[in-house]
Design an enzyme around this catalytic site. Structure first.
Site: not given
Ligand code: EPZ
Length: 429
Positions: A125, A408, A22-23, A130, A316
């Site tokens: 978030c 997500r 994803k990233n 952030r 993560d």
């Protein structure tokens, strides 16, 4: 709202294909804004965040095509073309950007190619405040004039476009590195990014930019040097396998016991996490097809971990590792150094019967807990999956609520796990 229901206790055995990261996919999609020619991406994961970014790209005028599956491609991600022939709008509005922080990164390519951008501030978030100060510092160094107006960053390049500069980041930021790297490809002259993020996703993007005609040296190191060019062209690029998904399944197998082959996983992309897992007593083998993870009967040793930018242990994977440590034979510590509020999963893990105390950045986990299934919910993607893997090892039934977080960032999670013997299903409603 959909939920995941699972019954713990089964060992995981079989093969799990690792999806595209994803990233990496998100910034690669954004890189297509830099050229009027098509950028073809292979192995794009089918995820809600990808869909969300598609909406943002379409708003800028990008044509997007999803190509059909080829014979024998069951476990392969999507092939997609992004064609930004004409950027019709350089505004990224609040209602789109506020749903996903990474969409703020469009500011780099828009400013570089169109010499202006108006991008909503992403806001806070669940995992921390952030801020975007590092992005603004970098863009200003490239000559941009920046104003904040009604919640938007309004950026304008000088006449003739951005100008190369030396940018020394006081702190490592993945997003700021992606953004300045992309912006610098079309700047006049040389840009040097010092203290750049070195994550494999940055390398994937840098190599994509080179395939598009950019001149970048130092890829994979802390110093990136970019020689600006006048124009970039189309290219075809493959999204790297997801190292966070890899680490998550490795930890799931470590928790449940069993034997799982993580197909397509690249050990070099998560070496620090694999080294830590090996210290816990998990058996890891590199095979031609990927990484095999085995734990047969032996206990889990407690290991202390600090999260750090790559090549350190990834933030993560912090929540998933904490779930694993609740089952270790003793006391372990985790220090979260990247985000100030990334322990939202602790209260939920405690619902399984875990013993975890948090003091500032430091979490102390006392094992071994006999986890028992529970009703849980999470506030971010990686926290949610830590609850799924805790549930796989817990006795009895677990229901994970608010699973839109999982959608997500994890492709076909229930399907991949149930194919390896987990009792897990999605319950609609
Ligand atoms: C990326 O976020 C990832 N997102 C995150 O993954 C990941 O947790 C994070 O990098 C760290 O590895 C994507 O790649 C899409 P940062 P990013 O800028 O770029 C501070 C997931 O679950 N900072 O490297 O937003 C910031 O507050 C997500 O997939 C500033 O102070 O992270 C944080 O403390 C979650 N000022 C630290 O730097 C700035 O201008 C690192 O953040 C920018 C960042």
């Amino acid at each position: 709202m959909d939920r995941i229901r699972l019954v713990g206790g089964n060992e995981l055995r079989g093969e799990i294909p690792i999806s595209g990261a994803k990233n990496a996919a998100l910034p690669l999609m954004i890189a297509s804004l830099l050229t009027d020619e098509p950028l073809v991406l292979h192995n794009v994961p089918r995820l809600a965040d990808v869909k969300q970014l598609e909406r943002i790209m379409e708003n800028h005028g990008v044509d997007i095509a999803v190509h059909g599956r080829r014979r024998g491609e069951e476990d392969v991600g999507q092939r997609m073309t992004f064609h930004a022939a004409d950027i019709v709008d350089t505004t990224a509005p609040y209602d789109l950007v506020s749903k996903m922080r990474a969409s703020f990164w469009v500011i780099g390519p828009l400013l570089a190619r169109c010499h202006e951008a108006r991008v909503s501030l992403p806001g806070g978030c669940a995992i921390g405040t952030r801020p975007v100060d590092l992005f603004l510092y970098g863009l200003k160094a490239l000559g941009a004039e920046i104003d904040i107006d009604e919640g938007y960053v309004v950026a304008k390049a000088p006449k003739g476009g951005l100008v190369g500069a030396t940018i020394s980041f006081p702190k490592v930021s993945v997003g700021a590195t992606h953004t300045i790297l992309m912006a610098a490809t079309l700047a006049r002259g040389t840009t040097i990014i010092e203290n750049a993020a070195q994550e494999p996703e940055i390398t994937n993007v840098a190599e994509c930019l080179v395939a598009m005609g950019a001149k970048i040296s130092g890829i994979g190191t802390r110093t990136l040097t970019i020689e600006g060019v006048e124009k970039l062209h189309g290219a075809t690029v493959e999204v790297i396998p997801d190292r966070i998904e890899t680490g998550t399944f490795a930890m799931a197998a470590a928790m449940t016991g069993g034997d799982v082959l993580l197909k397509g996983a690249r050990p070099g992309h998560l070496q620090s996490a694999l080294d830590i897992l090996a210290q816990t007593g998990v058996e890891l083998t590199e095979e031609a097809e990927g990484i095999r993870v085995r734990r047969n009967g032996n206990g889990i040793r407690p290991v202390d971990v600090d999260t750090d930018p790559f090549p350190g242990f990834p933030t993560d994977l912090q929540a998933q590792f904490m779930a694993l440590m609740t089952m270790s034979d003793g006391v372990s510590h985790i220090r979260e150094t990247i985000f100030e509020n990334r322990y939202m999963h602790v209260a939920e893990l405690v619902r399984f019967g875990a013993d975890i105390a948090v003091n500032g950045q430091l979490a102390t986990i006392t094992g071994k807990s006999q986890l028992k299934g529970a009703q849980v919910m999470a506030t971010d993607l990686r926290a949610s999956v830590s609850l799924v893997i805790a549930g796989l090892a817990a006795k009895g039934e677990t229901v994970v609520n608010r699973i839109y977080h999982l959608d997500r960032g994890f492709e076909r999670l229930e399907d991949k796990l149930s194919r390896c013997g987990a009792e897990i299903e999605r319950v609609a409603g």
